[in-house]
Design a protein around this motif. Structure first.
Motif, short mmCIF file in Angstrom:
data_model
loop_
_atom_site.label_atom_id
_atom_site.label_comp_id
_atom_site.label_asym_id
_atom_site.label_seq_id
_atom_site.Cartn_x
_atom_site.Cartn_y
_atom_site.Cartn_z
N LEU B 67 3.96 5.83 -3.11
CA LEU B 67 4.20 5.71 -4.56
C LEU B 67 3.66 4.43 -5.19
O LEU B 67 3.00 4.48 -6.21
CB LEU B 67 5.71 5.81 -4.85
N ILE B 68 3.97 3.27 -4.58
CA ILE B 68 3.76 2.01 -5.30
C ILE B 68 2.27 1.68 -5.45
O ILE B 68 1.82 1.25 -6.51
CB ILE B 68 4.54 0.86 -4.62
N ALA B 69 1.51 1.85 -4.37
CA ALA B 69 0.08 1.54 -4.42
C ALA B 69 -0.74 2.83 -4.40
O ALA B 69 -0.23 3.91 -4.11
CB ALA B 69 -0.30 0.66 -3.24
N ASN B 70 -2.01 2.69 -4.74
CA ASN B 70 -2.96 3.80 -4.64
C ASN B 70 -3.85 3.52 -3.43
O ASN B 70 -4.77 2.71 -3.54
CB ASN B 70 -3.77 3.86 -5.93
N PRO B 71 -3.58 4.13 -2.28
CA PRO B 71 -4.29 3.73 -1.06
C PRO B 71 -5.79 4.01 -1.11
O PRO B 71 -6.53 3.47 -0.29
CB PRO B 71 -3.60 4.52 0.05
N ILE B 72 -6.24 4.80 -2.05
CA ILE B 72 -7.69 5.06 -2.14
C ILE B 72 -8.40 3.86 -2.77
O ILE B 72 -9.48 3.47 -2.36
CB ILE B 72 -7.94 6.35 -2.96
N MET B 73 -7.77 3.25 -3.77
CA MET B 73 -8.43 2.17 -4.50
C MET B 73 -7.86 0.79 -4.21
O MET B 73 -8.47 -0.20 -4.58
CB MET B 73 -8.30 2.41 -6.01
N GLU B 74 -6.67 0.74 -3.59
CA GLU B 74 -6.00 -0.55 -3.48
C GLU B 74 -5.62 -0.88 -2.03
O GLU B 74 -5.33 0.01 -1.24
CB GLU B 74 -4.71 -0.54 -4.33
N ASP B 75 -5.63 -2.17 -1.73
CA ASP B 75 -5.05 -2.69 -0.49
C ASP B 75 -3.73 -3.35 -0.83
O ASP B 75 -3.56 -3.82 -1.95
CB ASP B 75 -5.97 -3.73 0.14
N PHE B 76 -2.81 -3.40 0.15
CA PHE B 76 -1.57 -4.12 -0.14
C PHE B 76 -1.14 -4.96 1.06
O PHE B 76 -1.49 -4.66 2.21
CB PHE B 76 -0.45 -3.18 -0.57
N HIS B 77 -0.43 -6.03 0.77
CA HIS B 77 0.05 -6.96 1.79
C HIS B 77 1.54 -7.20 1.55
O HIS B 77 1.93 -7.61 0.47
CB HIS B 77 -0.73 -8.27 1.70
N ILE B 78 2.35 -6.90 2.57
CA ILE B 78 3.82 -6.94 2.44
C ILE B 78 4.37 -8.16 3.17
O ILE B 78 3.98 -8.42 4.31
CB ILE B 78 4.45 -5.65 3.04
N THR B 79 5.29 -8.87 2.54
CA THR B 79 6.03 -9.95 3.20
C THR B 79 7.51 -9.61 3.09
O THR B 79 8.01 -9.38 1.98
CB THR B 79 5.78 -11.30 2.48
N VAL B 80 8.21 -9.57 4.23
CA VAL B 80 9.64 -9.24 4.23
C VAL B 80 10.44 -10.45 4.72
O VAL B 80 10.09 -11.05 5.74
CB VAL B 80 9.93 -8.03 5.15
N LYS B 81 11.47 -10.82 3.97
CA LYS B 81 12.34 -11.92 4.39
C LYS B 81 13.79 -11.47 4.33
O LYS B 81 14.17 -10.71 3.43
CB LYS B 81 12.19 -13.11 3.43
N GLU B 82 14.59 -11.98 5.27
CA GLU B 82 16.01 -11.66 5.26
C GLU B 82 16.69 -12.41 4.12
O GLU B 82 16.37 -13.57 3.85
CB GLU B 82 16.62 -12.06 6.60
N VAL B 83 17.62 -11.73 3.44
CA VAL B 83 18.39 -12.37 2.38
C VAL B 83 19.73 -12.80 2.96
O VAL B 83 20.38 -12.03 3.67
CB VAL B 83 18.61 -11.40 1.20
N ALA B 84 20.12 -14.02 2.68
CA ALA B 84 21.38 -14.55 3.24
C ALA B 84 22.56 -13.73 2.74
O ALA B 84 22.57 -13.27 1.61
CB ALA B 84 21.54 -15.99 2.83
#
Lengths: 84, 84
Positions: B67-84
């Motif tokens: 849903l969030i990105a369009n994998p045909i036209m876009e690349d994405f980079h995810i960073t996940v951090k734990e929330v206290a």
């Protein structure tokens, strides 16, 4: 020296993010009920020629304040890296 | 566990970024002639409940692909951090 800057631009806390709410609602109607508080901003990348990393940062900050971001509604976070 | 994810979404190399070109042109007409190669993407922040950081990453990746990105036209980079 040549630098590469990445700018994350986010709507300020307290400003309603209609696009984020819409995406969150769509995610909940799929299998992503565990996702909350979706906020959508802009991501800007650019190259800049500057004598030092600090001056590159200051120039990008000025560009954000004057054109790229809306300082009334948005916050921005700049990361500058030297390009080999 | 609660995690916070940030996603940088960029147009793929080779796809013309009209918005970026327009911003670059405007910056050149101001005092920012040293800025080049402006590319504009999206920045998405969200919270997610998941048992582990890896499963949080995988869920966000699936949400981006579906849903969030369009994998045909876009690349994405995810960073996940734990929330206290």
């Amino acid at each position: 020296m040549k630098y590469h800057a990445s700018v994350d631009i986010t709507l300020r806390q307290g400003i309603l993010d209609v696009q984020g709410k819409t995406v969150e609602h769509a995610l909940h109607s799929m299998e992503f009920g565990s996702i909350s508080n979706v906020r959508i901003g802009k991501f800007v990348e650019l190259n800049i020629e500057a004598p030092t990393q600090d001056s590159a940062y200051e120039a990008v900050k000025a560009a954000c304040e004057k054109l790229i971001a809306n300082p009334i509604m948005e916050d921005f976070h700049i990361t500058v890296k030297e390009v080999a």
